[in-house]
Design a protein around this motif. Structure first.
Motif, PDB file in Angstrom:
ATOM      1  N   ASP A  85       0.829  -1.210   0.000  1.00 27.32           N
ATOM      2  CA  ASP A  85       0.000   0.000   0.000  1.00 27.32           C
ATOM      3  C   ASP A  85       0.862   1.257   0.000  1.00 27.32           C
ATOM      4  N   VAL A  86       1.950   1.249   0.776  1.00 24.02           N
ATOM      5  CA  VAL A  86       2.847   2.404   0.848  1.00 24.02           C
ATOM      6  C   VAL A  86       3.471   2.689  -0.510  1.00 24.02           C
ATOM      7  N   PHE A  87       4.004   1.646  -1.146  1.00 22.26           N
ATOM      8  CA  PHE A  87       4.694   1.845  -2.423  1.00 22.26           C
ATOM      9  C   PHE A  87       3.745   2.200  -3.557  1.00 22.26           C
ATOM     10  N   SER A  88       2.493   1.782  -3.444  1.00 23.86           N
ATOM     11  CA  SER A  88       1.534   2.117  -4.499  1.00 23.86           C
ATOM     12  C   SER A  88       1.140   3.585  -4.438  1.00 23.86           C
ATOM     13  N   ASN A  89       1.418   4.235  -3.307  1.00 20.94           N
ATOM     14  CA  ASN A  89       1.071   5.651  -3.160  1.00 20.94           C
ATOM     15  C   ASN A  89       2.292   6.534  -2.905  1.00 20.94           C
ATOM     16  N   ASP A  90       3.484   5.972  -3.094  1.00 17.96           N
ATOM     17  CA  ASP A  90       4.712   6.745  -2.911  1.00 17.96           C
ATOM     18  C   ASP A  90       5.163   7.290  -4.264  1.00 17.96           C
ATOM     19  N   LEU A  91       5.343   8.597  -4.352  1.00 17.53           N
ATOM     20  CA  LEU A  91       5.633   9.233  -5.638  1.00 17.53           C
ATOM     21  C   LEU A  91       6.919   8.703  -6.263  1.00 17.53           C
ATOM     22  N   LYS A  92       7.964   8.550  -5.453  1.00 22.17           N
ATOM     23  CA  LYS A  92       9.238   8.086  -6.007  1.00 22.17           C
ATOM     24  C   LYS A  92       9.116   6.656  -6.556  1.00 22.17           C
ATOM     25  N   ALA A  93       8.404   5.793  -5.832  1.00 21.59           N
ATOM     26  CA  ALA A  93       8.220   4.407  -6.275  1.00 21.59           C
ATOM     27  C   ALA A  93       7.412   4.355  -7.574  1.00 21.59           C
ATOM     28  N   LYS A 119      13.870  14.597 -13.572  1.00 24.61           N
ATOM     29  CA  LYS A 119      14.066  15.815 -12.785  1.00 24.61           C
ATOM     30  C   LYS A 119      13.390  15.695 -11.423  1.00 24.61           C
ATOM     31  N   LEU A 120      12.164  15.186 -11.414  1.00 31.90           N
ATOM     32  CA  LEU A 120      11.433  15.051 -10.152  1.00 31.90           C
ATOM     33  C   LEU A 120      12.096  14.026  -9.238  1.00 31.90           C
ATOM     34  N   SER A 121      12.599  12.940  -9.811  1.00 34.48           N
ATOM     35  CA  SER A 121      13.308  11.932  -9.004  1.00 34.48           C
ATOM     36  C   SER A 121      14.567  12.525  -8.376  1.00 34.48           C
ATOM     37  N   LEU A 122      15.265  13.352  -9.152  1.00 33.67           N
ATOM     38  CA  LEU A 122      16.474  14.004  -8.643  1.00 33.67           C
ATOM     39  C   LEU A 122      16.135  14.946  -7.490  1.00 33.67           C
ATOM     40  N   GLN A 123      15.002  15.645  -7.597  1.00 32.06           N
ATOM     41  CA  GLN A 123      14.580  16.546  -6.532  1.00 32.06           C
ATOM     42  C   GLN A 123      14.227  15.779  -5.256  1.00 32.06           C
ATOM     43  N   ILE A 124      13.606  14.620  -5.422  1.00 30.95           N
ATOM     44  CA  ILE A 124      13.305  13.782  -4.251  1.00 30.95           C
ATOM     45  C   ILE A 124      14.606  13.288  -3.619  1.00 30.95           C
ATOM     46  N   ASP A 125      15.574  12.891  -4.456  1.00 29.46           N
ATOM     47  CA  ASP A 125      16.893  12.480  -3.952  1.00 29.46           C
ATOM     48  C   ASP A 125      17.561  13.609  -3.177  1.00 29.46           C
ATOM     49  N   TYR A 126      17.372  14.838  -3.672  1.00 27.38           N
ATOM     50  CA  TYR A 126      17.952  16.025  -3.020  1.00 27.38           C
ATOM     51  C   TYR A 126      17.470  16.115  -1.569  1.00 27.38           C
ATOM     52  N   TYR A 127      16.174  15.947  -1.365  1.00 32.75           N
ATOM     53  CA  TYR A 127      15.631  16.035  -0.007  1.00 32.75           C
ATOM     54  C   TYR A 127      16.076  14.865   0.862  1.00 32.75           C
ATOM     55  N   GLN A 128      16.209  13.703   0.267  1.00 36.46           N
ATOM     56  CA  GLN A 128      16.683  12.546   1.039  1.00 36.46           C
ATOM     57  C   GLN A 128      18.137  12.739   1.475  1.00 36.46           C
ATOM     58  N   LEU A 129      18.955  13.296   0.585  1.00 36.57           N
ATOM     59  CA  LEU A 129      20.354  13.559   0.926  1.00 36.57           C
ATOM     60  C   LEU A 129      20.449  14.657   1.982  1.00 36.57           C
ATOM     61  N   LEU A 130      19.605  15.671   1.834  1.00 39.41           N
ATOM     62  CA  LEU A 130      19.558  16.765   2.808  1.00 39.41           C
ATOM     63  C   LEU A 130      19.213  16.217   4.196  1.00 39.41           C
ATOM     64  N   SER A 131      18.258  15.312   4.246  1.00 34.07           N
ATOM     65  CA  SER A 131      17.853  14.689   5.509  1.00 34.07           C
ATOM     66  C   SER A 131      19.007  13.904   6.124  1.00 34.07           C
ATOM     67  N   HIS A 132      19.706  13.138   5.282  1.00 36.29           N
ATOM     68  CA  HIS A 132      20.812  12.308   5.766  1.00 36.29           C
ATOM     69  C   HIS A 132      21.939  13.165   6.342  1.00 36.29           C
ATOM     70  N   LEU A 133      22.323  14.216   5.616  1.00 35.84           N
ATOM     71  CA  LEU A 133      23.452  15.054   6.044  1.00 35.84           C
ATOM     72  C   LEU A 133      23.124  15.867   7.287  1.00 35.84           C
ATOM     73  N   ALA A 134      21.862  16.258   7.423  1.00 38.20           N
ATOM     74  CA  ALA A 134      21.459  17.081   8.561  1.00 38.20           C
ATOM     75  C   ALA A 134      21.050  16.236   9.762  1.00 38.20           C
ATOM     76  N   ASN A 135      21.044  14.906   9.577  1.00 36.24           N
ATOM     77  CA  ASN A 135      20.585  14.002  10.622  1.00 36.24           C
ATOM     78  C   ASN A 135      19.195  14.420  11.100  1.00 36.24           C
ATOM     79  N   ALA A 136      18.369  14.785  10.136  1.00 32.70           N
ATOM     80  CA  ALA A 136      17.024  15.264  10.427  1.00 32.70           C
ATOM     81  C   ALA A 136      16.124  14.825   9.283  1.00 32.70           C
ATOM     82  N   SER A 137      14.949  15.408   9.211  1.00 27.76           N
ATOM     83  CA  SER A 137      14.047  15.074   8.113  1.00 27.76           C
ATOM     84  C   SER A 137      13.713  16.332   7.335  1.00 27.76           C
ATOM     85  N   ALA A 138      14.244  16.431   6.118  1.00 24.60           N
ATOM     86  CA  ALA A 138      13.920  17.555   5.238  1.00 24.60           C
ATOM     87  C   ALA A 138      12.874  17.065   4.253  1.00 24.60           C
TER      88      ALA A 138
END
Length: 251
Positions: A85-93, A119-138
């Motif tokens: 259910d999660v993956f069927s409604n997850d934009l990146k998936a 382009k949209l996948s790259l933008q999602i990756d951007y936020y995931q990397l931002l979250s990882h580096l900041a040890n937070a959730s962006a």
């Protein structure tokens, strides 16, 4: 090293452009409007749901968007019973699945669709990397607001059940507007305001009483609302050791 990479992500002009998801979603939506192919149906549905006008915002829909992103989504993924259910409604998936399906198709808009998906996948990756580096959730909350060029919200918690929220807005007509909110004793609130525009400052001052009434309705008590000229004023963060990591939201 992580700190240097984080500063690069946030401040490099080219990388900062990746944070502008609104324009990508709107362009993608326009491209998909005339497309009737079943391959893109789920993608079209998710993108339409993603673009919400700020006027329609309510606590329930905002809570849903938060629960389906960042660390909250990761918590859901630990439950294997809801993975499908999660993956069927997850934009990146869904982007990845559609991308794979288009690879072997003769879709007339194939090249344009793939370009937008990349382009949209790259933008999602951007936020995931931002979250990882900041040890937070962006995370990105896709609400559109015609008067707004860009917005960033950072939420942090401190010791003794204190919470801080920095809201940085770039408005088309009035320029920069920065607010710092400090919540303490569960429902007492301090607000610092820095306006680039004197006209906007006057408008805000004229409507302070209405703001207070709206806060009272949800049992929040504004103790102090200050208009500052010096945007570097850090009085709420006097003891930096008390501030813990929080999460950052892009609107």
């Amino acid at each position: 090293q992580d700190k240097a990479l984080l500063e690069l992500l946030k401040n490099n002009p080219t990388l900062k452009e990746l944070a502008n998801v609104s324009s990508t979603l709107k362009e993608f939506q326009n491209l998909l409007k005339s497309d009737k192919d079943p391959l893109t149906e789920k993608l079209k549905e998710l993108i339409t749901k993603s673009l919400s006008d700020i006027k329609t915002i309510d606590d329930k829909s905002l809570k849903t968007k938060l629960q389906n992103s960042g660390i909250f989504l990761e918590a859901k993924l630990k439950d294997s019973t809801i993975l499908k259910d999660v993956f069927s409604n997850d934009l990146k998936a869904v982007l990845q699945k559609t991308h794979e399906a288009l690879a072997s198709s003769t879709h007339p808009l194939k090249n344009d669709l793939v370009q937008h998906m990349d382009k949209l996948s790259l933008q999602i990756d951007y936020y995931q990397l931002l979250s990882h580096l900041a040890n937070a959730s962006a995370i990105y909350l896709p609400y559109s607001f015609d008067a707004l060029e860009d917005a960033n919200v950072t939420i942090k918690n401190a010791k003794n059940s204190k919470f801080f929220c920095d809201i940085e807005l770039k408005l088309k007509e009035y320029g920069e507007l920065k607010l710092r909110l400090g919540l303490f004793e569960k429902n007492n609130l301090n607000i610092d305001v820095v306006c680039q525009s004197q006209e906007l400052k006057n408008l805000l001052k004229e409507n302070i009483s209405e703001l207070k009434q709206q806060l009272f309705k949800v049992n929040i008590y504004p103790k102090d609302i200050r208009f500052l000229d010096d945007k570097k004023d850090d009085t709420y963060y006097e003891d930096k050791q008390d501030i813990e990591l929080g999460f950052e939201v892009k609107v």
